[in-house]
Scaffold this active site. Structure first.
Site, PDB file in Angstrom:
ATOM      1  N   LYS A  84      10.325   2.607  -4.289  1.00  0.00           N
ATOM      2  CA  LYS A  84       9.049   3.041  -3.973  1.00  0.00           C
ATOM      3  C   LYS A  84       8.882   3.949  -2.706  1.00  0.00           C
ATOM      4  O   LYS A  84       8.304   4.969  -2.798  1.00  0.00           O
ATOM      5  CB  LYS A  84       8.024   1.729  -3.893  1.00  0.00           C
ATOM      6  CG  LYS A  84       6.710   2.197  -3.211  1.00  0.00           C
ATOM      7  CD  LYS A  84       5.788   1.155  -3.223  1.00  0.00           C
ATOM      8  CE  LYS A  84       5.883   0.308  -1.923  1.00  0.00           C
ATOM      9  NZ  LYS A  84       5.665   0.887  -0.763  1.00  0.00           N
ATOM     10  N   ASN A  85       9.485   3.254  -1.804  1.00  0.00           N
ATOM     11  CA  ASN A  85       9.379   4.012  -0.461  1.00  0.00           C
ATOM     12  C   ASN A  85      10.456   5.348  -0.473  1.00  0.00           C
ATOM     13  O   ASN A  85      10.237   6.343   0.752  1.00  0.00           O
ATOM     14  CB  ASN A  85       9.526   3.365   0.769  1.00  0.00           C
ATOM     15  CG  ASN A  85       8.549   2.091   0.847  1.00  0.00           C
ATOM     16  OD1 ASN A  85       7.339   2.462   0.433  1.00  0.00           O
ATOM     17  ND2 ASN A  85       8.829   1.056   1.627  1.00  0.00           N
TER      18      ASN A  85
ATOM     19  N   CYS B 267      -4.234  -1.312   7.748  1.00  0.00           N
ATOM     20  CA  CYS B 267      -4.228  -1.958   6.561  1.00  0.00           C
ATOM     21  C   CYS B 267      -3.984  -3.462   6.717  1.00  0.00           C
ATOM     22  O   CYS B 267      -4.198  -3.799   7.951  1.00  0.00           O
ATOM     23  CB  CYS B 267      -3.067  -1.649   5.593  1.00  0.00           C
ATOM     24  SG  CYS B 267      -1.475  -2.047   6.396  1.00  0.00           S
TER      25      CYS B 267
ATOM     26  N   ARG C 236      -1.364   0.444  12.116  1.00  0.00           N
ATOM     27  CA  ARG C 236      -0.672   1.654  11.552  1.00  0.00           C
ATOM     28  C   ARG C 236      -1.052   2.791  12.071  1.00  0.00           C
ATOM     29  O   ARG C 236      -1.505   3.777  11.502  1.00  0.00           O
ATOM     30  CB  ARG C 236      -1.013   1.725  10.122  1.00  0.00           C
ATOM     31  CG  ARG C 236      -0.698   0.386   9.222  1.00  0.00           C
ATOM     32  CD  ARG C 236       0.704  -0.283   9.093  1.00  0.00           C
ATOM     33  NE  ARG C 236       1.574   0.462   8.617  1.00  0.00           N
ATOM     34  CZ  ARG C 236       1.916   0.558   7.142  1.00  0.00           C
ATOM     35  NH1 ARG C 236       1.258  -0.584   6.205  1.00  0.00           N
ATOM     36  NH2 ARG C 236       2.608   0.982   6.624  1.00  0.00           N
TER      37      ARG C 236
ATOM     38  N   ASP D 207       9.957  -5.703   5.173  1.00  0.00           N
ATOM     39  CA  ASP D 207       9.662  -5.667   3.983  1.00  0.00           C
ATOM     40  C   ASP D 207      10.131  -7.085   3.080  1.00  0.00           C
ATOM     41  O   ASP D 207       9.895  -7.289   1.967  1.00  0.00           O
ATOM     42  CB  ASP D 207       9.863  -4.575   3.047  1.00  0.00           C
ATOM     43  CG  ASP D 207       9.127  -3.604   3.586  1.00  0.00           C
ATOM     44  OD1 ASP D 207       9.343  -2.159   3.385  1.00  0.00           O
ATOM     45  OD2 ASP D 207       8.158  -3.465   4.351  1.00  0.00           O
TER      46      ASP D 207
ATOM     47  N   ARG E 120       1.080  -2.369  -6.705  1.00  0.00           N
ATOM     48  CA  ARG E 120       1.534  -1.354  -5.863  1.00  0.00           C
ATOM     49  C   ARG E 120       2.971  -1.009  -5.561  1.00  0.00           C
ATOM     50  O   ARG E 120       3.428   0.140  -5.482  1.00  0.00           O
ATOM     51  CB  ARG E 120       1.026  -1.587  -4.475  1.00  0.00           C
ATOM     52  CG  ARG E 120      -0.670  -1.315  -4.530  1.00  0.00           C
ATOM     53  CD  ARG E 120      -1.105  -1.383  -3.057  1.00  0.00           C
ATOM     54  NE  ARG E 120      -0.167  -0.534  -2.151  1.00  0.00           N
ATOM     55  CZ  ARG E 120       0.205  -0.664  -0.891  1.00  0.00           C
ATOM     56  NH1 ARG E 120      -0.195  -1.912  -0.563  1.00  0.00           N
ATOM     57  NH2 ARG E 120       0.934   0.094  -0.442  1.00  0.00           N
TER      58      ARG E 120
HETATM   59  C1  EPZ Z   1       7.255   2.508   6.185  1.00  0.00           C
HETATM   60  O1  EPZ Z   1       6.148   2.466   6.774  1.00  0.00           O
HETATM   61  C2  EPZ Z   1       7.176   1.802   4.835  1.00  0.00           C
HETATM   62  N1  EPZ Z   1       6.305   2.236   4.091  1.00  0.00           N
HETATM   63  C3  EPZ Z   1       6.835   0.164   5.002  1.00  0.00           C
HETATM   64  O2  EPZ Z   1       7.090  -0.199   3.625  1.00  0.00           O
HETATM   65  C4  EPZ Z   1       8.021  -0.303   5.865  1.00  0.00           C
HETATM   66  O3  EPZ Z   1       7.507  -1.699   6.078  1.00  0.00           O
HETATM   67  C5  EPZ Z   1       8.017   0.327   7.308  1.00  0.00           C
HETATM   68  O4  EPZ Z   1       8.288   1.819   7.060  1.00  0.00           O
HETATM   69  C6  EPZ Z   1       9.068  -0.064   8.153  1.00  0.00           C
HETATM   70  O5  EPZ Z   1      10.485  -0.328   7.642  1.00  0.00           O
HETATM   71  C7  EPZ Z   1       6.848   3.573   3.313  1.00  0.00           C
HETATM   72  O6  EPZ Z   1       7.812   3.930   3.447  1.00  0.00           O
HETATM   73  C8  EPZ Z   1       5.680   4.073   2.226  1.00  0.00           C
HETATM   74  P1  EPZ Z   1       6.705   2.772  10.711  1.00  0.00           P
HETATM   75  P2  EPZ Z   1       5.742   3.261   8.168  1.00  0.00           P
HETATM   76  O7  EPZ Z   1       6.196   3.875  11.054  1.00  0.00           O
HETATM   77  O8  EPZ Z   1       6.171   4.662   8.053  1.00  0.00           O
HETATM   78  C9  EPZ Z   1       4.481   1.656  14.566  1.00  0.00           C
HETATM   79  C10 EPZ Z   1       6.195  -1.826   1.991  1.00  0.00           C
HETATM   80  O9  EPZ Z   1       5.771  -3.112   2.015  1.00  0.00           O
HETATM   81  N2  EPZ Z   1       4.261   3.051  14.404  1.00  0.00           N
HETATM   82  O10 EPZ Z   1       8.187   2.615  10.780  1.00  0.00           O
HETATM   83  O11 EPZ Z   1       4.109   3.093   8.169  1.00  0.00           O
HETATM   84  C11 EPZ Z   1       3.777   0.730  13.335  1.00  0.00           C
HETATM   85  O12 EPZ Z   1       2.480   0.478  13.608  1.00  0.00           O
HETATM   86  C12 EPZ Z   1       5.737  -0.998   3.109  1.00  0.00           C
HETATM   87  O13 EPZ Z   1       6.640  -1.201   1.393  1.00  0.00           O
HETATM   88  C13 EPZ Z   1       3.423   3.560  15.835  1.00  0.00           C
HETATM   89  O14 EPZ Z   1       2.998   2.808  16.603  1.00  0.00           O
HETATM   90  O15 EPZ Z   1       6.248   2.222   9.186  1.00  0.00           O
HETATM   91  C14 EPZ Z   1       4.610  -0.221  13.200  1.00  0.00           C
HETATM   92  O16 EPZ Z   1       4.190  -1.334  14.168  1.00  0.00           O
HETATM   93  C15 EPZ Z   1       4.956  -1.637   4.175  1.00  0.00           C
HETATM   94  N3  EPZ Z   1       2.831   4.804  15.738  1.00  0.00           N
HETATM   95  C16 EPZ Z   1       6.116   0.303  13.558  1.00  0.00           C
HETATM   96  O17 EPZ Z   1       5.633   1.552  14.200  1.00  0.00           O
HETATM   97  C17 EPZ Z   1       3.111   5.857  14.924  1.00  0.00           C
HETATM   98  O18 EPZ Z   1       2.865   7.079  14.913  1.00  0.00           O
HETATM   99  C18 EPZ Z   1       6.735   0.581  12.223  1.00  0.00           C
HETATM  100  O19 EPZ Z   1       6.062   1.708  11.533  1.00  0.00           O
HETATM  101  C19 EPZ Z   1       3.899   5.251  13.757  1.00  0.00           C
HETATM  102  C20 EPZ Z   1       4.448   3.772  13.456  1.00  0.00           C
END
Ligand code: EPZ
Length: 458
Positions: free
Chosen positions: A44-45, A138, A143, A331, A423
């Site tokens: 998915k990701n 969410c 996020r 995840d 989803r």
């Molecule tokens: C991706 O989300 C995945 N989603 C998530 O999968 C996954 O849990 C996550 O990466 C971590 O591996 C997709 O790829 C569509 P991050 P993403 O940016 O990119 C903080 C699932 O269940 N952050 O690595 O949103 C954020 O708040 C989903 O399949 C900032 O602070 O994750 C979080 O605490 C859920 N500022 C941490 O980083 C930013 O600008 C990790 O977020 C961006 C992120």
């Protein structure tokens, strides 16, 4: 089968037309014993970000192994709204971004799929302008997207947020981003992917330090390289991208879903069953396999991209701390918490990636688990058995954890909030039934349950 347009509610098989409105529930008869083989779908990701990456190319791209999921359907709606043409034939998508007619992603679509924020990088790099609503928080956390924004600004874009929308444009006549040396405060998957995509069409070289190393980041890099992008270091913490004037069409197959595979491995462990899975790339699941072995199970390779899970005599307690790849994936945290609720001892599970990703604890405790929380830590005291109960899914991976708990529990479990499950898991019920599980999707009335407190979480 002739190609069919995507983004019609019935465009993808087994995807309910309007998942949130769907009041069906999942009824699971517990004490399941599983056996046989399960096929793992495309990731998915990877699918979501590769679909957005197709915006970078002014020709048609073919992307294979795309899972039939509500999130994929929703990403397709966003791309169609921008003027792209998409057709689907089974799990193959043909995406034609030669005619992008709009540079503003509609709020009503972005608000239903956070990942649609991924279009901002490719749209800006391709068109010189992009207006994408803030995805908002969410169920699992706020996020924020400031790492995406600051990186695009470092590449010369003028980016400001106004009325909940990120407005980005490239000043000057050249309308091309400039290569930059970017350090990410946190190895954000999304920020790494946004900036890597934007950099493929920039003037000059971009270096992303402290980059995310997830397999889906590597998959996206490989997709972009197949279109002619010049990217080195994907999968390490430093990615270098040399911009090129344009990208060309490609035919690309995405990787199998490591989280779906991990979820089925835990299904084997929690029901003490021996099952085989393919395709699977074991090096995408190093931390998960290590923890399953520590808990008493074993995973043996049966052939190329095929493994067999073998349960241990007991479920031994283990401690888990989630973190960026190659750390233990956030995840998979909820699924392991379901497993540890039946361990013969005490386990400590610490969630470090998202600030609100322990919402499944309350529901697992309703099934007889003994889990106490302290901030983002959960102390799991193993119990001898779980009991089936009506439970409510709160987010995607929490719903998977409740399915796993229901398979192991004594009696019947009825899960509400299935739109979360739809989803991220393609044909989950059919795949579990294929392994011998006894579960079915019925209306709440047929299940004899009343709707639990409605949860709205995207
Ligand atoms: C991706 O989300 C995945 N989603 C998530 O999968 C996954 O849990 C996550 O990466 C971590 O591996 C997709 O790829 C569509 P991050 P993403 O940016 O990119 C903080 C699932 O269940 N952050 O690595 O949103 C954020 O708040 C989903 O399949 C900032 O602070 O994750 C979080 O605490 C859920 N500022 C941490 O980083 C930013 O600008 C990790 O977020 C961006 C992120």
């Amino acid at each position: 089968m002739e190609a069919k347009p995507i983004a019609t509610p019935t465009g993808l098989h087994n995807v309910p037309a309007s998942p949130e409105a769907d009041d069906s529930v999942l009824k699971i008869y517990g004490r399941a014993s599983l056996s046989g083989h399960v096929s793992i779908s495309g990731a998915k990701n990877s699918a979501l970000v590769v679909m957005a990456g197709a915006l970078l190319c002014s020709q048609q791209c073919r992307i294979r192994n795309i899972p039939s999921l509500v999130d994929v359907e929703r990403m397709g709606e966003v791309l169609l709204a921008l003027g792209m043409k998409i057709s689907r034939d089974g799990n193959t998508l043909d995406i034609d971004a030669s005619t992008i007619r709009h540079t503003k992603a509609p709020y009503e679509l972005v608000s239903r799929l956070r990942a649609s924020f991924f279009v901002i990088g490719p749209l800006l790099a391709r068109m010189g302008v992009a207006r994408v609503p803030l995805p908002g928080g969410c169920a699992i956390g706020a996020r924020p997207v400031e790492l995406h924004v600051r990186g695009l600004q470092a590449m010369g874009a003028d980016v400001h947020i106004d009325h909940g929308t990120v407005h980005a444009y490239i000043p000057g006549s050249r309308r091309r981003l400039q290569g930059a040396h970017i350090y990410l405060d946190y190895p954000s998957v999304g920020a790494t992917e946004t900036l890597m995509m934007a950099a493929t069409l920039a003037d000059g070289e971009t270096i992303i330090e402290n980059a995310a190393q997830e397999p889906e980041v590597v998959d996206l890099a490989n997709f972009c390289r197949a279109m002619g992008a010049r990217i080195r270091g994907a999968g390490t913490n430093t990615i270098t991208i040399a911009g090129v004037p344009s990208l060309h069409s490609t035919d690309y197959g995405i990787i199998p879903d490591r989280i779906e595979a991990g979820t089925f491995l835990v299904a084997g462990a929690i029901t003490r069953s021996e099952i085989s899975l393919s395709p699977i790339i074991p090096e995408h699941l190093t931390a998960v396999i290590a923890k399953l072995r520590e808990a008493g199970g074993d995973i043996v390779e049966e052939g190329p991209n095929r493994v067999r899970f073998i349960p241990g005599d007991t479920i031994r307690p283990i401690n888990i701390q989630t973190g960026p790849f190659p750390g233990f994936p956030t995840d998979m945290q909820a699924q392991f918490m379901a497993l540890m609720s039946l361990c013969d001892g005490n386990s400590l599970i610490t969630e470090t990636v998202f600030e609100n990703r322990l919402r499944h604890v309350a529901e697992l405790n309703r099934m007889g688990a003994d889990i106490r929380m302290n901030g983002t830590c959960a102390i799991v005291k193993g119990v001898s058995g779980l009991s089936g109960a009506p439970v409510l899914a709160t987010d995607l991976r929490a719903s998977a954890a409740l399915v796993l708990a229901g398979l192991a529990a004594q009696g019947t479990t009825v899960i509400q909030g299935l739109h979360h499950l739809d989803r991220g898991y393609e044909n989950l019920e059919a795949k579990l039934r294929g392994l011998g599980a006894n579960l079915s999707r019925v209306t709440a009335a047929e299940a004899g349950t009343t709707p639990l407190a409605a949860e709205v979480s995207l």
